[in-house]
Write a protein that holds these residues in place. Sequence first.
Motif, short mmCIF file in Angstrom:
data_model
loop_
_atom_site.label_atom_id
_atom_site.label_comp_id
_atom_site.label_asym_id
_atom_site.label_seq_id
_atom_site.Cartn_x
_atom_site.Cartn_y
_atom_site.Cartn_z
N ARG A 1 4.22 2.68 -2.21
CA ARG A 1 4.01 3.80 -3.15
C ARG A 1 4.91 4.98 -2.79
O ARG A 1 5.62 5.51 -3.65
CB ARG A 1 2.51 4.21 -3.03
CG ARG A 1 2.09 5.39 -3.84
CD ARG A 1 0.77 5.91 -3.31
NE ARG A 1 0.94 6.53 -1.99
CZ ARG A 1 0.04 6.50 -1.02
NH1 ARG A 1 -1.12 5.89 -1.17
NH2 ARG A 1 0.27 7.11 0.13
N GLY B 1 0.81 -1.23 0.00
CA GLY B 1 0.00 0.00 0.00
C GLY B 1 0.83 1.26 0.00
O GLY B 1 1.88 1.35 -0.64
N ASP C 1 3.08 5.49 7.43
CA ASP C 1 3.04 4.25 8.21
C ASP C 1 3.45 3.08 7.32
O ASP C 1 3.42 3.19 6.10
CB ASP C 1 1.64 4.01 8.79
CG ASP C 1 0.55 4.38 7.81
OD1 ASP C 1 0.73 4.12 6.60
OD2 ASP C 1 -0.48 4.93 8.23
P1 ATP Z 1 -1.62 7.10 3.52
O1 ATP Z 1 -1.36 6.15 4.67
O2 ATP Z 1 -0.41 7.77 2.99
O3 ATP Z 1 -2.72 8.02 3.79
P2 ATP Z 1 -2.43 4.68 2.20
O4 ATP Z 1 -2.65 4.33 0.77
O5 ATP Z 1 -1.38 3.92 2.93
O6 ATP Z 1 -2.15 6.22 2.26
P3 ATP Z 1 -4.17 3.65 4.18
O7 ATP Z 1 -5.50 4.15 4.62
O8 ATP Z 1 -3.05 3.58 5.15
O9 ATP Z 1 -3.79 4.55 2.94
O10 ATP Z 1 -4.43 2.21 3.55
C1 ATP Z 1 -3.40 1.26 3.27
C2 ATP Z 1 -3.76 0.49 2.00
O11 ATP Z 1 -5.00 -0.19 2.16
C3 ATP Z 1 -3.98 1.36 0.75
O12 ATP Z 1 -2.78 1.68 0.11
C4 ATP Z 1 -4.88 0.49 -0.08
O13 ATP Z 1 -4.15 -0.54 -0.73
C5 ATP Z 1 -5.76 -0.16 0.96
N1 ATP Z 1 -6.97 0.65 1.21
C6 ATP Z 1 -7.15 1.62 2.14
N2 ATP Z 1 -8.37 2.12 2.10
C7 ATP Z 1 -9.02 1.47 1.11
C8 ATP Z 1 -10.32 1.53 0.57
N3 ATP Z 1 -11.21 2.40 1.06
N4 ATP Z 1 -10.63 0.69 -0.45
C9 ATP Z 1 -9.73 -0.20 -0.92
N5 ATP Z 1 -8.48 -0.30 -0.45
C10 ATP Z 1 -8.11 0.51 0.53
#
Ligand code: ATP
Length: 436
Positions: free
Chosen positions: A49, A45, A59
């Motif tokens: 990225r 995730g 995180d």
């Molecule tokens: P950041 O932590 O920088 O805000 P992130 O992409 O890591 O961005 P998180 O909420 O930590 O966001 O989620 C971790 C991972 O879980 C995402 O990268 C994605 O693969 C998956 N994910 C999170 N929320 C969703 C969602 N609403 N629908 C589908 N997959 C999700």
Amino acid sequence: MNSVAGNSVRIPASMHSIRSEQICQRADGIIRRLQQAGFEAYLVGGCVRDLLLGLIPKDFDIATSAHPEQVRKLFSSARLIGRRFRLAHIYFGRDYLEVATFRAPHDDSDEGHVNDQGRILQDNVYGTLEEDVWRRDFTINALFYDPVTGDVLDFVNGLQDLRQRELKLIGNPELRYREDPVRMLRALRFAAKLQCQTEGETFDLIHQLGPLLRGVAPARLFDELLKLLHNGTGWKSFRLLEAYGLLPYLLPVVAESFKQERSGGMFRRLLQASLENTDKRIEEGKSVQPSFLFAVLLWEKVQRLMLQELDDHPELQAIQLAANDALQDQVQVTAIPRRFSNITREIWGLQPRFRAHDLRRVNLLLNHPRFRAAYDFLCLRAQAGENVQDQVEWWTALMAASHEDRLLMCKPSGKKRRPKKRRSAHKALPVTVLVD
Ligand code: ATP
Ligand code: MG
């Protein structure tokens, strides 16, 4: 060259920019332990990225083939959380890392997992790594990294999309937004933060599907709003929310304030000054307060309501009544915890008190725990063009002045307080205790 393993594309360390020393040691340790116990485990995730983009991840999330119960058995500090989406938190003191089990799609017989608008209610069917990819939101968020081999696993061409700054939903975009409308907010957040292009279906659909956000829990919307506006690109995110028509579903009070347009653009200037200032603070590593954010977002409405209340109430009471109404309208959409909204009220309540120049009231205000936030708010109001510049100048000079100069600047307090007369003990009224 990339080697294709099964359906996946394994990209070796020599072909991407992630270096093992960038990986959080604790996450690395958890992954190794899971792998040694015979499970698959990867970073996944946002952290993969961000590392590929040269950014520092917020995180480090871990995905594994181990079920939550199996994770708990391996790590004594693991706690299982979540009903809709069960996962493990592994604690290190007060910090924790999130470990999620691979999810599989639901088969059609399992009707209970979505509601009649297609929204996912339950997502606890475990699956394989290949299956887990398809439940993730965007291709750039579906990359896995194995710190042991150094490989990135890319099943959906996420790496190319990342290089081209393209945000693409995995699967059918409309279906994916219907499953979870918060993905629309995530799309705008990533567009702002990662400077993605905003053309194409991912973005076009938002105009049409925005109303689905009405079905999202207010507590979740509160979290998402903070992630949007407190991530270092708040002003840009805000403008995207506006451009894609989402303000009425996330910030209805702000949408209403813009419609009023009595203030000749003053409110917009306040928002811009405040959000740009917040972005700068985040860049400098300074703290930012949700209570301050809401003080800004709801200010136009508070002022408008206050003018009405002033017909029947004194100023300080009028401002509190206006505060109640404005907060109540917003809380229904984004559940603002009381610990924040109480401070927001204080920031507003202190604004009229900056007019005071007499020593007693000046001292009271200076020693108020919210003085600094209220003063910063006053400065922003002046910057936006409200008629409070004189007050800003006076208080700024006062704060820089010596003790003696402060006494000269302030008017002596009007009435002197008479010391309270002590009631002597023998005159105290007897306490009557009634016994049956
Ligand atoms: P950041 O932590 O920088 O805000 P992130 O992409 O890591 O961005 P998180 O909420 O930590 O966001 O989620 C971790 C991972 O879980 C995402 O990268 C994605 O693969 C998956 N994910 C999170 N929320 C969703 C969602 N609403 N629908 C589908 N997959 C999700
Ligand atoms: Mg994350």
